[in-house]
Design a protein around this motif. Structure first.
Motif, PDB file in Angstrom:
ATOM      1  N   SER A  74      41.581  33.749  37.901  1.00  0.00           N
ATOM      2  CA  SER A  74      40.755  33.728  39.109  1.00  0.00           C
ATOM      3  C   SER A  74      39.260  33.703  38.791  1.00  0.00           C
ATOM      4  O   SER A  74      38.483  33.070  39.503  1.00  0.00           O
ATOM      5  N   LYS A 101      38.447  30.156  37.895  1.00  0.00           N
ATOM      6  CA  LYS A 101      38.512  29.323  39.108  1.00  0.00           C
ATOM      7  C   LYS A 101      37.270  29.529  39.967  1.00  0.00           C
ATOM      8  O   LYS A 101      36.717  28.572  40.505  1.00  0.00           O
ATOM      9  N   GLU A 102      36.835  30.770  40.089  1.00  0.00           N
ATOM     10  CA  GLU A 102      35.617  31.073  40.851  1.00  0.00           C
ATOM     11  C   GLU A 102      34.402  30.426  40.202  1.00  0.00           C
ATOM     12  O   GLU A 102      33.534  29.866  40.872  1.00  0.00           O
ATOM     13  N   ALA A 127      34.471  26.675  40.931  1.00  0.00           N
ATOM     14  CA  ALA A 127      34.096  26.406  42.324  1.00  0.00           C
ATOM     15  C   ALA A 127      32.593  26.550  42.522  1.00  0.00           C
ATOM     16  O   ALA A 127      31.963  25.703  43.184  1.00  0.00           O
ATOM     17  N   GLN A 128      32.005  27.582  41.951  1.00  0.00           N
ATOM     18  CA  GLN A 128      30.580  27.811  42.144  1.00  0.00           C
ATOM     19  C   GLN A 128      29.708  26.854  41.347  1.00  0.00           C
ATOM     20  O   GLN A 128      28.643  26.460  41.816  1.00  0.00           O
ATOM     21  N   ASP A 132      28.563  34.570  40.950  1.00  0.00           N
ATOM     22  CA  ASP A 132      29.252  34.929  39.720  1.00  0.00           C
ATOM     23  C   ASP A 132      28.255  34.914  38.555  1.00  0.00           C
ATOM     24  O   ASP A 132      27.491  33.955  38.410  1.00  0.00           O
TER      25      ASP A 132
END
Length: 112
Positions: A53, A56-57, A60-61, A70
């Motif tokens: 996760s 993945k974050e 995405a960012q 993040d």
């Protein structure tokens, strides 16, 4: 663990003396880049799929235009900004002369 990689990250093309000694990153930022930068670059380029996760974050960012929250995305966006070509502005003015020699003839300025 997130962002695992067997080799440390370095970019001697853009930072010939090393990321840590460039003066553009804090100690913490340079440590994050050196330790996890290889994995972050692989995810950014699409050479590696995010495993958990956190990755993945990050993906995405890093690919969005929003401000990253993040810490990995923050430091990697800063790195990308630092290596991007600088925009320069040419402040020379064109005199509009036809001959192109850069000279200015004041006899053309007639005040009536």
């Amino acid at each position: 663990m997130s962002f695992e990689s067997e080799k440390s990250f370095s970019d001697f093309t853009n930072f010939p003396r090393g990321i840590r000694r460039s003066g553009r990153f804090s100690v913490k930022e340079s440590e994050l880049l050196e330790e996890f930068g290889t994995a972050m670059m692989e995810i950014y380029k699409g050479e590696r799929k995010p495993k958990d996760s956190a990755e993945k974050e990050f993906a995405a960012q890093i690919h969005s235009n929003s401000i990253p929250t993040d810490p990995f995305a923050k430091v990697f966006k800063k790195y990308l900004k630092e290596i991007s070509p600088r925009k320069t502005h040419d402040l020379t003015a064109s005199g509009g002369d036809e001959d192109g020699d850069g000279s200015y003839d004041s006899s053309d300025d007639s005040i009536e």
